[in-house]
Each structure stands twice: as structure tokens, then as C-alpha cells.
Design a protein around this motif. Sequence first.
Motif, PDB file in Angstrom:
ATOM      1  N   GLU A 162     -13.355 -59.792  -0.782  1.00 24.06           N
ATOM      2  CA  GLU A 162     -12.606 -60.993  -1.153  1.00 24.06           C
ATOM      3  C   GLU A 162     -11.822 -61.467   0.063  1.00 24.06           C
ATOM      4  O   GLU A 162     -11.499 -60.661   0.953  1.00 24.06           O
ATOM      5  N   GLU A 205      -0.704 -51.213   4.728  1.00 19.23           N
ATOM      6  CA  GLU A 205      -0.790 -50.626   3.401  1.00 19.23           C
ATOM      7  C   GLU A 205      -1.970 -49.668   3.312  1.00 19.23           C
ATOM      8  O   GLU A 205      -2.968 -49.811   4.018  1.00 19.23           O
ATOM      9  N   GLU A 222      -8.845 -61.913   0.306  1.00 18.57           N
ATOM     10  CA  GLU A 222      -7.606 -61.123   0.369  1.00 18.57           C
ATOM     11  C   GLU A 222      -7.799 -59.784   1.082  1.00 18.57           C
ATOM     12  O   GLU A 222      -6.826 -59.104   1.390  1.00 18.57           O
ATOM     13  N   ASP A 223      -9.036 -59.393   1.316  1.00 20.05           N
ATOM     14  CA  ASP A 223      -9.315 -58.152   2.050  1.00 20.05           C
ATOM     15  C   ASP A 223      -9.258 -58.358   3.564  1.00 20.05           C
ATOM     16  O   ASP A 223      -9.370 -57.384   4.321  1.00 20.05           O
ATOM     17  N   ALA A 263      -6.123 -47.475  -3.299  1.00 21.23           N
ATOM     18  CA  ALA A 263      -5.201 -48.506  -3.733  1.00 21.23           C
ATOM     19  C   ALA A 263      -5.813 -49.216  -4.940  1.00 21.23           C
ATOM     20  O   ALA A 263      -7.035 -49.387  -5.027  1.00 21.23           O
ATOM     21  N   ASP A 264      -4.958 -49.647  -5.853  1.00 26.91           N
ATOM     22  CA  ASP A 264      -5.456 -50.318  -7.061  1.00 26.91           C
ATOM     23  C   ASP A 264      -6.290 -51.550  -6.713  1.00 26.91           C
ATOM     24  O   ASP A 264      -7.255 -51.869  -7.405  1.00 26.91           O
ATOM     25  N   SER A 265      -5.927 -52.224  -5.640  1.00 28.65           N
ATOM     26  CA  SER A 265      -6.590 -53.478  -5.289  1.00 28.65           C
ATOM     27  C   SER A 265      -8.041 -53.291  -4.843  1.00 28.65           C
ATOM     28  O   SER A 265      -8.798 -54.260  -4.811  1.00 28.65           O
ATOM     29  N   VAL A 266      -8.424 -52.062  -4.499  1.00 28.21           N
ATOM     30  CA  VAL A 266      -9.795 -51.847  -4.010  1.00 28.21           C
ATOM     31  C   VAL A 266     -10.616 -50.939  -4.916  1.00 28.21           C
ATOM     32  O   VAL A 266     -11.805 -50.737  -4.672  1.00 28.21           O
TER      33      VAL A 266
END
Length: 114
Positions: A85, A45, A87-88, A59-62
Motif C-alpha cells: 500500500e 517503527e 502507506e508502506d 506490527a498490526d499494520s502488516v
Amino acid sequence: VQLQASGGGLVQPGGSLRLSCAASGSIFSSNVMGWFRQAPGKQRELVATITSGGSTNYADSVKGRFTISRDNAKKTVYLQMNSLEPEDTAVYYCNLQFAGWNYWGQGTLVTVSS
């Protein structure tokens, strides 16, 4: 063209890491450099990209945690990762695109764990 990434490692949640990726070879001055990541069992991704003119995309997540930058003279792209996190956790790949060509670095592992 070759891309050499470095800077991955093990970090605790909330910590920081800085990734670097240096390009070698002949590169068009107009290009896009970026970082992608692939976590175990997931697809690769987009993390962030930056054009040779300095326009960025995240990306929105970062967003708000990661910052991409580049040094055109050194043909190097950086990814400053803060507030990491679990999740990273992923293998991070640098990417270079120009004139229809798409190049990938070898990947560097980032593990976020206590």
C-alpha cells in the motif's frame, strides 16, 4: 558486525517486494533479527522480528501481508511484502540484536506508488 540490506525499489499498489539482509561477523547463535521502517516525517517503527528459534512478531499494520523469515546458516533475514500500500512507503532498516548489542543496516527505500 555489519548488516547489508537489499531489495527495495518502486512498486505499484498491490504489488510485492522481497527484502534481504545479510549479517557478517561474529554473531551469537541466540539472536533476534528484524525489520523496522521510517516514513518521511515519522518515527522509526517496528515491522517484524524473528528469533533464531523462528518465533515471529508483526506490527498490526502488516499482519497478513508481510512475512519475515530467516536462514541461520546464511545469517540472513528476509521480508516478503505482498499487497503493498502507499502507506508502506518508507526506508526499511534491518536490525540484529544479541547479548545486549543492537546493530542496524544502512536502510533500503521502498516506494509504493502508481
